[in-house]
Design a protein around this motif. Structure first.
Motif, PDB file in Angstrom:
ATOM      1  N   LYS A   1      -7.518  34.881   5.474  1.00  0.00           N
ATOM      2  CA  LYS A   1      -8.096  35.800   6.468  1.00  0.00           C
ATOM      3  C   LYS A   1      -7.149  36.944   6.814  1.00  0.00           C
ATOM      4  O   LYS A   1      -5.929  36.784   6.814  1.00  0.00           O
ATOM      5  CB  LYS A   1      -8.430  35.029   7.749  1.00  0.00           C
TER       6      LYS A   1
ATOM      7  N   ASP B   1     -18.295  28.671  -3.511  1.00  0.00           N
ATOM      8  CA  ASP B   1     -18.476  29.837  -2.650  1.00  0.00           C
ATOM      9  C   ASP B   1     -17.322  29.977  -1.669  1.00  0.00           C
ATOM     10  O   ASP B   1     -17.530  30.059  -0.453  1.00  0.00           O
ATOM     11  CB  ASP B   1     -19.808  29.724  -1.888  1.00  0.00           C
ATOM     12  N   ALA B   2     -16.116  30.009  -2.191  1.00  0.00           N
ATOM     13  CA  ALA B   2     -14.949  30.194  -1.319  1.00  0.00           C
ATOM     14  C   ALA B   2     -14.623  31.680  -1.227  1.00  0.00           C
ATOM     15  O   ALA B   2     -14.550  32.357  -2.248  1.00  0.00           O
ATOM     16  CB  ALA B   2     -13.750  29.444  -1.882  1.00  0.00           C
ATOM     17  N   CYS B   3     -14.413  32.162  -0.022  1.00  0.00           N
ATOM     18  CA  CYS B   3     -14.084  33.589   0.116  1.00  0.00           C
ATOM     19  C   CYS B   3     -12.598  33.835  -0.078  1.00  0.00           C
ATOM     20  O   CYS B   3     -12.161  34.974  -0.077  1.00  0.00           O
ATOM     21  CB  CYS B   3     -14.592  34.153   1.429  1.00  0.00           C
TER      22      CYS B   3
ATOM     23  N   ILE C   1     -13.064  28.185  10.815  1.00  0.00           N
ATOM     24  CA  ILE C   1     -14.134  27.258  10.425  1.00  0.00           C
ATOM     25  C   ILE C   1     -13.569  25.968   9.848  1.00  0.00           C
ATOM     26  O   ILE C   1     -14.077  24.879  10.090  1.00  0.00           O
ATOM     27  CB  ILE C   1     -15.068  27.960   9.409  1.00  0.00           C
ATOM     28  N   VAL C   2     -12.477  26.117   9.128  1.00  0.00           N
ATOM     29  CA  VAL C   2     -11.870  24.964   8.454  1.00  0.00           C
ATOM     30  C   VAL C   2     -11.395  23.908   9.461  1.00  0.00           C
ATOM     31  O   VAL C   2     -11.424  22.708   9.184  1.00  0.00           O
ATOM     32  CB  VAL C   2     -10.698  25.466   7.570  1.00  0.00           C
TER      33      VAL C   2
ATOM     34  N   GLY D   1      -8.827  27.829   3.601  1.00  0.00           N
ATOM     35  CA  GLY D   1      -9.097  28.874   4.600  1.00  0.00           C
ATOM     36  C   GLY D   1      -7.900  29.719   4.956  1.00  0.00           C
ATOM     37  O   GLY D   1      -7.758  30.116   6.111  1.00  0.00           O
TER      38      GLY D   1
ATOM     39  N   CYS E   1     -10.108  27.401  -0.952  1.00  0.00           N
ATOM     40  CA  CYS E   1     -10.795  26.884   0.232  1.00  0.00           C
ATOM     41  C   CYS E   1     -11.810  25.826  -0.195  1.00  0.00           C
ATOM     42  O   CYS E   1     -12.776  26.129  -0.898  1.00  0.00           O
ATOM     43  CB  CYS E   1     -11.490  27.979   1.027  1.00  0.00           C
TER      44      CYS E   1
ATOM     45  N   CYS F   1      -8.561  30.666   8.680  1.00  0.00           N
ATOM     46  CA  CYS F   1      -9.978  30.652   9.023  1.00  0.00           C
ATOM     47  C   CYS F   1     -10.257  29.532  10.022  1.00  0.00           C
ATOM     48  O   CYS F   1      -9.884  28.380   9.790  1.00  0.00           O
ATOM     49  CB  CYS F   1     -10.797  30.420   7.747  1.00  0.00           C
TER      50      CYS F   1
ATOM     51  N   LYS G   1     -17.392  39.997   2.345  1.00  0.00           N
ATOM     52  CA  LYS G   1     -17.183  39.355   3.644  1.00  0.00           C
ATOM     53  C   LYS G   1     -16.966  40.458   4.677  1.00  0.00           C
ATOM     54  O   LYS G   1     -16.481  41.529   4.334  1.00  0.00           O
ATOM     55  CB  LYS G   1     -15.956  38.438   3.619  1.00  0.00           C
TER      56      LYS G   1
ATOM     57  N   MET H   1     -13.816  24.291   1.725  1.00  0.00           N
ATOM     58  CA  MET H   1     -15.040  24.306   2.527  1.00  0.00           C
ATOM     59  C   MET H   1     -16.143  25.127   1.853  1.00  0.00           C
ATOM     60  O   MET H   1     -17.316  24.795   1.952  1.00  0.00           O
ATOM     61  CB  MET H   1     -14.742  24.843   3.924  1.00  0.00           C
ATOM     62  N   GLN H   2     -15.764  26.201   1.208  1.00  0.00           N
ATOM     63  CA  GLN H   2     -16.696  26.971   0.367  1.00  0.00           C
ATOM     64  C   GLN H   2     -18.010  27.300   1.085  1.00  0.00           C
ATOM     65  O   GLN H   2     -19.097  27.072   0.560  1.00  0.00           O
ATOM     66  CB  GLN H   2     -16.979  26.198  -0.920  1.00  0.00           C
ATOM     67  N   CYS H   3     -17.874  27.859   2.269  1.00  0.00           N
ATOM     68  CA  CYS H   3     -19.083  28.066   3.077  1.00  0.00           C
ATOM     69  C   CYS H   3     -19.712  29.444   2.877  1.00  0.00           C
ATOM     70  O   CYS H   3     -20.732  29.746   3.491  1.00  0.00           O
ATOM     71  CB  CYS H   3     -18.768  27.845   4.550  1.00  0.00           C
ATOM     72  N   ALA H   4     -19.090  30.297   2.050  1.00  0.00           N
ATOM     73  CA  ALA H   4     -19.602  31.671   1.899  1.00  0.00           C
ATOM     74  C   ALA H   4     -20.809  31.673   0.954  1.00  0.00           C
ATOM     75  O   ALA H   4     -20.766  32.180  -0.165  1.00  0.00           O
ATOM     76  CB  ALA H   4     -18.493  32.584   1.377  1.00  0.00           C
TER      77      ALA H   4
HETATM   78  S1  SF4 Z   1     -14.321  28.135   5.447  1.00  0.00           S
HETATM   79 FE1  SF4 Z   1     -15.762  29.641   4.639  1.00  0.00          FE
HETATM   80  S2  SF4 Z   1     -15.253  31.574   5.672  1.00  0.00           S
HETATM   81 FE2  SF4 Z   1     -13.519  30.170   5.943  1.00  0.00          FE
HETATM   82  S3  SF4 Z   1     -12.145  30.653   4.246  1.00  0.00           S
HETATM   83 FE3  SF4 Z   1     -13.432  28.975   3.558  1.00  0.00          FE
HETATM   84  S4  SF4 Z   1     -15.147  29.946   2.498  1.00  0.00           S
HETATM   85 FE4  SF4 Z   1     -14.128  31.543   3.719  1.00  0.00          FE
END
Ligand code: SF4
Lengths: 67, 718
Positions: free
Chosen positions: B100, B330-332, B553-554, B97, B336, B551, B220, B338-341
C-alpha cells in the motif's frame, strides 16, 4: 424465558430454545462469530444441540471491524 | 492508438539521473522532489528524527506537506503537493498486504489535509527505484508524464503527445510504451486519473497492477477527497515507475526469517479458513453486502434505512456465482494471500463512450456495491458494475459519488430540485439511466453532472442559496462532515461509530474506526469510557497500517482458529503480534503494542494540529449531520418505530404513548445529540485533547511530539 444476550436482557415467548434458534431469531448471519453460553464456547456444529435455559448468559461476539 | 507514433512525437522536457543505492532495512533514507512547474527534480535526505517521529507513509506525507505549504495554501495553488509514500514495510512480498501507498494533499473538497491509501505497483516500485516518498509540487503549463526509471536510475518528464485520459486505456498505453516487451509489463506501475477528475472536486487516482494471468492492466484506487483533482490541476497526466523485477529481499530487511515465518502462517490461515469465513478470495470485500443488510446497516436511499426488500438481489453470492472470475490470483500486490481485488471479466458496457466494449471491471468492492447500489436505490449488479467501471476510468471515487447521487436523489424526490434544474434528468432513487447519464455528464464537464461533481457540501450551499432549499433539512440529510462524503455504513444505532466517522482527521471514512458491531451488536463498549477507549485504540492501530505500507483488510478479514481463546479476540491479537514481528523483521527494531500505538499517536496528533493550523480541527468540525445519528424524517422514524419507541421508553425514560411521530422524532433527536456531545467529551479526554478537541501540550510532551511548530499552533488554544 429470559436470558442475557450481549449484556442486554432479552425475553422470549417460548420456554426453551436452542442456540441455533436464537441465532436465527436474531438474524445473526455473519460467519466470523464467537458464541459463549455461560462463559463456555459453543462451536457452530453445537448450536442446534445447545439448549438455552432461563437466565443463561449468552455472548455472541461478531468479529467484524471494517475494511 | 498508435503508441509508437505517439512515442516518436513525445518531447523530453527534463532528464535527471541519480545514484542508486540499496534499501536499508525498509528505508532508502531519501525522498524524491519534483516540481512540475519548473521541472526541478531533486532528492531530499530523510533524517533519523523524521523516521522516529513520522515513521513513513502518511507520516512522511504529512511532514513534507507541512513544510511545503502555508496555512493559507489552497488546493489549486502550485505550492500544494501530492505526496506518495509506502512506508518501511511497503514492498515486502513475504507477508500479505504489504503493497500500500499513502497519498497526502490539501483537498479540494475539505480545504484541509486529505489522506488516501491505495494498492497497486507504483508505491513499491518507487521504493525499489530508490525513494521513500515522492513529493509533487508546482503546476505544469500543459499535460506531462513523469517517468521514474528504476532500471537506469533516472527521472524523465515528457510532454503528452495525446495519450488517452481515461485510466483503463491510459494504463494499457503507458504500459506498452514503457515496458520493453510483454514480459516487462509486470515491472511497470502507473498512477493516473481520468476525464471526470478534471471536471470535479472529487477526482481520485488509479494505481495500476499488472495481472499476469489475464495479461492486462488492473486498477486500484486512492479514492477519497479529490487528490485526483489536484493531480489533473497540476496537469500531470500520469506517473510511471519501472523496476527491473521484484526479487526476494529488495527491502534488505533485518531478519527475513521472522517475516517469512508469520507470512507463511498467515497464508495458511487464508488457505484453510477463508472459504468458511468471509470468502475474500471469491467475493472480495463485497462479501458483507448481505451481512450489512441483515443487520440493518446497508445504506439505502441516502442512508435513510439499513436494508430494503430488494436487498437480496444484491446478495454477495451473485458476485461470486455470476460476475467475478474465480480461481485466479487477484492480489493487488505480490504475495498477498487474501487476493481480494476481484474483477468482473468481459463485462459489456451498455452506456457512455465505451458502450458495447467488453472490459474488465475492478470490483465492485463493498463500498461500491452499497454506494452505487442500495444507497441510490439500485438493486441490480449490472448497473452497479457499469457505474463502478466508469467511476474508475473517469477517475472519481465510487464512495463519494454514491453518497453524492444519493443526496441528489433525496433532494429530487423532496422537490428541492426538479427536472428543470437537472436538465431533464429524473433523478429518483433507482433510476439507472439517469444516474449513469449524470456520471457521463460529469466526465464531459457538462450539465447537472458538473454540479454533482462539486460534492455534497457545495451542492447544499447552491441549493440553499439558489433554489431556496430549507437549510436545516439539507444539513440533516447531506451526508458529509468536514466537506467529505460519508462512506457506506449506517451509523445511527452505534454512537461509537458516529464518532468513528465524524471525529476522523480527514472526514468520514471508515478507515480510522469501524466499531458498529463492537458497539451496536456485541455491546462490548457500553459506557462512554469504553467507547472513548475504542475511539483511541482503533484509530491509532489502524493509522499504523498507513505509516507502514500495509493493507488493513489483511488484519481482520480472516480469523485464526484459536482466536476465540484470546483475551481480546476483537483485536485479532495473533495478527497484531504478526505485525510486530514483521516490523522488527524489516527494521531490526523491536516493537510492542504500546510502541505501535505511540508511533500512530504522534502522526495522528500531528495531522490534527495540521488541520488546526489551517483553521479546522476543532470540536465544531467534528459535528455530524443528523442523518448519521438518527431518524430525520417521520417516514424514517415510522419505519423502525418499534425500535425507537422502545429506546424512548427504556433508555430515554419517556413514555412514547400518545405522542405524535414529530414529537417522538424531536425527543429522540435531543437525546442522541446530547449523547454525541458526551462522546466528544470522553474521547477528547482519552486522546489527551482539550474540550475543544485541541491536543494538550503536556500530551504532546508525553508522546514525544512537542515539536516547536506544533506548540506554536496550539498554545493559544490551550
Ligand atoms: S487484502 Fe486485498 S486490497 Fe489488501 S493487499 Fe491484498 S489484495 Fe490488495
Amino acid at each position: 424465558m429470559k436470558i442475557t444476550l450481549n449484556n442486554r436482557p432479552e425475553t422470549f415467548e417460548s420456554t426453551s430454545m436452542t442456540m441455533g434458534e436464537l441465532m436465527r431469531i436474531k438474524n445473526f448471519t455473519y460467519k466470523k462469530i464467537i458464541v459463549k453460553v455461560n462463559n463456555k464456547i459453543v462451536e457452530p456444529h453445537e448450536y442446534d444441540s445447545t439448549i438455552l435455559n432461563e437466565n443463561d448468559i449468552v455472548v455472541v461476539l461478531h468479529l467484524l471491524a471494517g475494511g | 492508438m498508435d503508441i509508437q507514433k505517439l512515442k516518436a512525437e513525445q518531447k523530453l522536457l527534463k532528464a535527471w539521473s541519480y545514484d542508486w543505492h540499496p534499501i536499508e532495512r525498509g528505508y532508502n533514507n531519501r525522498t524524491l522532489y519534483i516540481n512540475v512547474g519548473s521541472n526541478e527534480v531533486s532528492e531530499k535526505p530523510v533524517s533519523q528524527e523524521m523516521k522516529d517521529k513520522f515513521v513513513g507513509g502518511k507520516g512522511f506525507g504529512l511532514r513534507l506537506l507541512w513544510d511545503a505549504t502555508t496555512p493559507d495554501t489552497k488546493w489549486d495553488d502550485p505550492e500544494n503537493e501530492i505526496i506518495i509514500s509506502p512506508g518501511p514495510i511497503g514492498g515486502i512480498t513475504q507477508y500479505s498486504g504489504a503493497g500500500k501507498s499513502l497519498l497526502v494533499s490539501i483537498s479540494p473538497q475539505t480545504d484541509s489535509i486529505m489522506d488516501s491509501n491505495v494498492g497497486g505497483f507504483f508505491g513499491p516500485f518507487m521504493k525499489f527505484a530508490g525513494f521513500d516518498a515522492l513529493e509533487l509540487q508546482g503546476k505544469a503549463d500543459k499535460d506531462i508524464i513523469i517517468y521514474l526509471d528504476g532500471v537506469n536510475h533516472k527521472v524523465e518528464i515528457y510532454d503528452d503527445p495525446g495519450f488517452a485520459v481515461d485510466s483503463h486505456i491510459l494504463g494499457e498505453e503507458l504500459t506498452e510504451l514503457f515496458a520493453e516487451d510483454e514480459k516487462d509489463a509486470k515491472n511497470i506501475g502507473i498512477v493516473s486519473a481520468g476525464a471526470a477528475a478534471e471536471n470535479s472536486l472529487i477526482g481520485m487516482l488509479n494505481f495500476t497492477f499488472w495481472d499476469s494471468k489475464r495479461k492486462m492492466v488492473r486498477l486500484k484506487q486512492a479514492g477519497r477527497g479529490g487528490i485526483g483533482t489536484v493531480f489533473r490541476n497540476k496537469n500531470i497526466k500520469a506517473i510511471v515507475a519501472r523496476t527491473s523485477g521484484v526479487k526476494g529481499n529488495l527491502n534488505n530487511v533485518a531478519n527475513m526469517d521472522m517475516i517469512t515465518k508469520v507470512g507463511r502462517d498467515y497464508a495458511g490461515e487464508m488457505r484453510d479458513l477463508d472459504d468458511k469465513q468471509n470468502q475474500m478470495k471469491k467475493k472480495g470485500t463485497a462479501n458483507i453486502v448481505n451481512v450489512m443488510a441483515d443487520y440493518d446497516l446497508l445504506p439505502t436511499h441516502n442512508f435513510k434505512y439499513g436494508t430494503h426488500d430488494d436487498a437480496p438481489k444484491i446478495h454477495s453470492d451473485f458476485l461470486r456465482d455470476k460476475w467475478f472470475t474465480l480461481g485466479i490470483n487477484d492480489a493487488c500486490w505480490i504475495g498477498c494471500a487474501m487476493q481480494c481485488a476481484k474483477g468482473a471479466d468481459d463485462f459489456e458496457l451498455r452506456t457512455g463512450p465505451y458502450k458495447g466494449t467488453k472490459v474488465i471491471v475492478d470490483g465492485p468492492e463493498y463500498e461500491t456495491a452499497a454506494g452505487l447500489g442500495s444507497n441510490i436505490g439500485i438493486f441490480d449488479y449490472h448497473p452497479i458494475i457499469e457505474a463502478n467501471f466508469y467511476c474508475d476510468t473517469y477517475g472519481i471515487c465510487t464512495i463519494t459519488w454514491g453518497t453524492i447521487v444519493a443526496f441528489i436523489m433525496e433532494c429530487y424526490e423532496n422537490g428541492v430540485i426538479n427536472k428543470e434544474i437537472t436538465g431533464g434528468l429524473e433523478l429518483n432513487f433507482g433510476n439507472v439511466e439517469a444516474s449513469l447519464e449524470l456520471l457521463h455528464q460529469l466526465a464531459r464537464g457538462e450539465g447537472f453532472g458538473k454540479v454533482a461533481g462539486t460534492g455534497v457540501r457545495q451542492m447544499k450551499k447552491l441549493f440553499i442559496e439558489e433554489y431556496g432549499a430549507d437549510a436545516d433539512f439539507l444539513n440533516d440529510i447531506g451526508m458529509e462532515n468536514k466537506g467529505l462524503e460519508y462512506s457506506q455504513y449506517v451509523s445511527k444505532e452505534s454512537l461509537a461509530q458516529q464518532g468513528g466517522y465524524a471525529m476522523t482527521n480527514k472526514g468520514p471514512q471508515h478507515d480510522e474506526a469501524w466499531l458498529i458491531f463492537m458497539d451496536m451488536v456485541n455491546n462490548q463498549i457500553p459506557t462512554f469510557e469504553n467507547k472513548a477507549d475504542a475511539l483511541h485504540w482503533f484509530p491509532m492501530f489502524r493509522t499504523w497500517f498507513g505509516l507502514q505500507g500495509l493493507c488493513k483488510i489483511v488484519w481482520n478479514d480472516v480469523t485464526p482458529e484459536d482466536n476465540k481463546f484470546e483475551e481480546e479476540p476483537h483485536k485479532i491479537p495473533k495478527h497484531l503480534r504478526n505485525y510486530l514481528a514483521v516490523y522488527e523483521g524489516v527494521t531490526g527494531n523491536p516493537l510492542d503494542e504500546a510502541g505501535l500505538i505511540r508511533q500512530s499517536e504522534r502522526v495522528y496528533n500531528f495531522q490534527r494540529i495540521f488541520n488546526i493550523r489551517r483553521g479546522y480541527g476543532l470540536r465544531k468540525h467534528d459535528a455530524q449531520p443528523y442523518r448519521a445519528a438518527g431518524p430525520v424524517t417521520v417516514e424514517e422514524y415510522e419505519s423502525r418505530a418499534e425500535r425507537y419507541d422502545g429506546q424512548m421508553k427504556d433508555i430515554i425514560g419517556i413514555d412514547p404513548t400518545g405522542k405524535t411521530t414529530e414529537e417522538k422524532v424531536a425527543i429522540t433527536r435531543k437525546y442522541r445529540e446530547e449523547q454525541y456531545e458526551k462522546l466528544l467529551d470522553a474521547v477528547y479526554e482519552r486522546r489527551g485533547w482539550t474540550n475543544n478537541g485541541v491536543p494538550k501540550i503536556e500530551h504532546l510532551k508525553e508522546i514525544g511530539m512537542d515539536l516547536p511548530e506544533l506548540i506554536e499552533v496550539i498554545k493559544p488554544l490551550q
